[in-house]
Design an enzyme around this catalytic site. Sequence first.
Site, PDB file in Angstrom:
ATOM      1  N   VAL A  22      37.873  36.266  44.434  1.00 56.23           N
ATOM      2  CA  VAL A  22      37.582  35.119  45.208  1.00 56.23           C
ATOM      3  C   VAL A  22      38.246  35.054  46.722  1.00 56.23           C
ATOM      4  O   VAL A  22      37.621  34.683  47.453  1.00 56.23           O
ATOM      5  CB  VAL A  22      38.366  34.008  44.511  1.00 56.23           C
ATOM      6  CG1 VAL A  22      38.272  32.708  45.143  1.00 56.23           C
ATOM      7  CG2 VAL A  22      37.809  33.838  42.934  1.00 56.23           C
ATOM      8  N   ARG A  54      47.407  46.858  48.508  1.00 56.63           N
ATOM      9  CA  ARG A  54      47.414  48.014  49.366  1.00 56.63           C
ATOM     10  C   ARG A  54      46.327  47.931  50.467  1.00 56.63           C
ATOM     11  O   ARG A  54      45.161  47.979  50.285  1.00 56.63           O
ATOM     12  CB  ARG A  54      46.570  49.008  48.468  1.00 56.63           C
ATOM     13  CG  ARG A  54      47.581  49.525  47.092  1.00 56.63           C
ATOM     14  CD  ARG A  54      48.656  50.605  47.244  1.00 56.63           C
ATOM     15  NE  ARG A  54      48.047  51.734  48.141  1.00 56.63           N
ATOM     16  CZ  ARG A  54      47.419  52.771  47.203  1.00 56.63           C
ATOM     17  NH1 ARG A  54      47.579  52.741  46.071  1.00 56.63           N
ATOM     18  NH2 ARG A  54      46.995  53.836  47.867  1.00 56.63           N
ATOM     19  N   VAL A 137      40.014  24.591  38.194  1.00 55.06           N
ATOM     20  CA  VAL A 137      39.415  23.908  36.965  1.00 55.06           C
ATOM     21  C   VAL A 137      37.804  24.079  37.287  1.00 55.06           C
ATOM     22  O   VAL A 137      37.479  23.442  38.152  1.00 55.06           O
ATOM     23  CB  VAL A 137      39.851  22.797  36.382  1.00 55.06           C
ATOM     24  CG1 VAL A 137      38.926  22.306  34.971  1.00 55.06           C
ATOM     25  CG2 VAL A 137      41.312  22.712  36.204  1.00 55.06           C
ATOM     26  N   GLY A 139      35.623  26.188  38.554  1.00 52.64           N
ATOM     27  CA  GLY A 139      35.261  26.729  39.812  1.00 52.64           C
ATOM     28  C   GLY A 139      34.454  25.763  40.806  1.00 52.64           C
ATOM     29  O   GLY A 139      35.217  25.041  41.383  1.00 52.64           O
ATOM     30  N   ILE A 141      32.736  23.320  40.916  1.00 53.74           N
ATOM     31  CA  ILE A 141      32.343  22.015  40.584  1.00 53.74           C
ATOM     32  C   ILE A 141      33.315  21.057  40.905  1.00 53.74           C
ATOM     33  O   ILE A 141      34.551  21.088  40.760  1.00 53.74           O
ATOM     34  CB  ILE A 141      32.138  21.679  38.940  1.00 53.74           C
ATOM     35  CG1 ILE A 141      31.147  22.660  38.408  1.00 53.74           C
ATOM     36  CG2 ILE A 141      31.832  20.354  38.449  1.00 53.74           C
ATOM     37  CD1 ILE A 141      31.174  22.942  36.831  1.00 53.74           C
ATOM     38  N   GLY A 192      28.947  42.724  31.648  1.00 56.35           N
ATOM     39  CA  GLY A 192      29.759  42.249  32.759  1.00 56.35           C
ATOM     40  C   GLY A 192      30.163  40.863  32.426  1.00 56.35           C
ATOM     41  O   GLY A 192      30.586  40.298  33.472  1.00 56.35           O
ATOM     42  N   GLU A 195      35.414  40.023  30.431  1.00 48.15           N
ATOM     43  CA  GLU A 195      36.279  41.091  31.116  1.00 48.15           C
ATOM     44  C   GLU A 195      36.732  42.191  30.412  1.00 48.15           C
ATOM     45  O   GLU A 195      36.514  42.013  28.954  1.00 48.15           O
ATOM     46  CB  GLU A 195      37.595  40.314  31.249  1.00 48.15           C
ATOM     47  CG  GLU A 195      37.418  38.996  32.265  1.00 48.15           C
ATOM     48  CD  GLU A 195      38.066  39.029  33.501  1.00 48.15           C
ATOM     49  OE1 GLU A 195      38.814  40.101  33.812  1.00 48.15           O
ATOM     50  OE2 GLU A 195      38.023  37.906  34.349  1.00 48.15           O
ATOM     51  N   LYS A 210      42.964  24.857  31.599  1.00 42.52           N
ATOM     52  CA  LYS A 210      42.242  23.974  32.277  1.00 42.52           C
ATOM     53  C   LYS A 210      42.387  22.629  31.689  1.00 42.52           C
ATOM     54  O   LYS A 210      42.480  21.596  32.284  1.00 42.52           O
ATOM     55  CB  LYS A 210      40.739  24.297  32.254  1.00 42.52           C
ATOM     56  CG  LYS A 210      40.652  25.547  33.119  1.00 42.52           C
ATOM     57  CD  LYS A 210      39.208  26.419  32.931  1.00 42.52           C
ATOM     58  CE  LYS A 210      39.252  27.657  33.753  1.00 42.52           C
ATOM     59  NZ  LYS A 210      37.926  28.268  33.390  1.00 42.52           N
TER      60      LYS A 210
END
Length: 437
Positions: A22, A54, A137, A139, A141, A192, A195, A210
């Site tokens: 993000v 890093r 919560v 993303g 939206i 993918g 996770e 959430k």
Amino acid sequence: MAGLSTADGKTIRVALLGCGTVGSEVARLLTEQAGELAARAGAPVELAGIAVRRPDKHPELPQHLLTSDAAALVESDVDVVVELIGGIEPVQTWLLTALRKGKSVVTANKALLSEHSAELFEAADASGADLYFEAAVAGAIPLLRPLRESLAGDRITKVMGIVNGTTNFILSAMDSTGAGYAETLEEASRLGYAEADPTADVDGYDAAAKAAILASLAFHSRVTASDVHREGIAGVTASDIAAAKALGRTVKLLAICERVTADDGTESVSARVHPVMIPRSHPLAGVNGAFNAVFVEADAAGELMFYGQGAGGAPTASAVLGDLVAVARNLVVGGRGPRESAHAALPVRPMGQTPTRYHVSLDVADRPGVLAQVAQVFAAHDVSIAAVRQRDRHATASLVIVTHLAPDAALQATVEAIGKMDVVHEVVSVMRVEGED
Ligand SMILES: NC(=O)c1ccc[n+]([C@@H]2O[C@H](COP(=O)([O-])OP(=O)(O)OC[C@H]3O[C@@H](n4cnc5c(N)ncnc54)[C@H](O)[C@@H]3O)[C@@H](O)[C@H]2O)c1
Ligand SMILES: N[C@@H](CCO)C(=O)O
Ligand code: NA
């Protein structure tokens, strides 16, 4: 205070903590759309520093902005801290420091907000800083801002939705292929969509965090993740999916936050995350793959539905930048965004006392009186049956029962007692149901 200097058009300086999925999109959009953002905010919004673990691993970022010392960046001459690292500590300490010093905070951190929002809001109040967290919560939206602002004049009775894309992807795939949970999870990981460690998603922790945030905002009360009853999707079987299909339903992992009114008129909040059978005609049933959707019911507004991408770098960054522009506008005019609204202070109702409805699918002995015996167990637990369907299969009959609303503990006890009956060969599927057929 950091914000006062912006009234004369001073640049708003932003510290970005974390530059992963993000954060990197936020950095990109802040740079690429600097002109437009300045016009919308009323002052230039400038990236003053980026804290990464890093710096040598980020040749793509402007090197003079990079630091590995997030604490020092927070303490430096910045007006806003955008936190996109995640987790509780050390992030909580940094954000409390920022807020206490009057620096506004924008974060996507549901884990932190769902456990420690009270302390964060307190620190924001003490200095007059803002705390925005739309990305935490669902993303991209717009959901928290409607709850905090647009619906602030209404009385919300229910918030129910699909707030985890990973589990929705898995359940959608199980529904379309008929495959079991384990092999579908494997496929989701391969593609993918899940996770490497899918625990937070499949066991419902992500959705429960959430749900806590949604319940707190919707019901003006403090609800934390540990108040939320949580069940994940690991127990959902191909038999459950088939049983749902046979009833014209589908299975979704839902976050359900309700205002519950007891017979004596006292109110409480129920917040829970668990698999649910919903009618295929329900608006949430058509939400497939990694999408999110949240259904809100309010006294005056009626039913509202919010739909879109609940995760991903760019979609989540959209919500973060929206918050950042809101903070910048507040700094420009010298005002503040919404504060914590917990005045109702409703208690959280234990799951056992929360009214739910169950679907129970059984294989029973096919002989006279069996249906009556099973029905008697429901009656003994004061659970009313809404519908029964029976189909004969040689010596076994398949019995499908859907109940009316009853306290969840009574329904659990009923199912347990039924599982022990001699005439019951197998409990094929047990799941809560939502929505009218
Ligand atoms: N990825 C999504 O789709 C999504 C959606 C909604 C909300 N969120 C939330 O956004 C936040 C960030 O998620 P993400 O997916 O970008 O995670 P990520 O793991 O991709 O990025 C986090 C970054 O923070 C860095 N970091 C860790 N410790 C650090 C430290 N001490 N100093 C500086 N940097 C440090 C990591 O190296 C990593 O690059 C989390 O709170 C997450 O819950 C993510
Ligand atoms: N892991 C989350 C990311 C968004 O918070 C999901 O699957 O929806
Ligand atoms: Na959102």
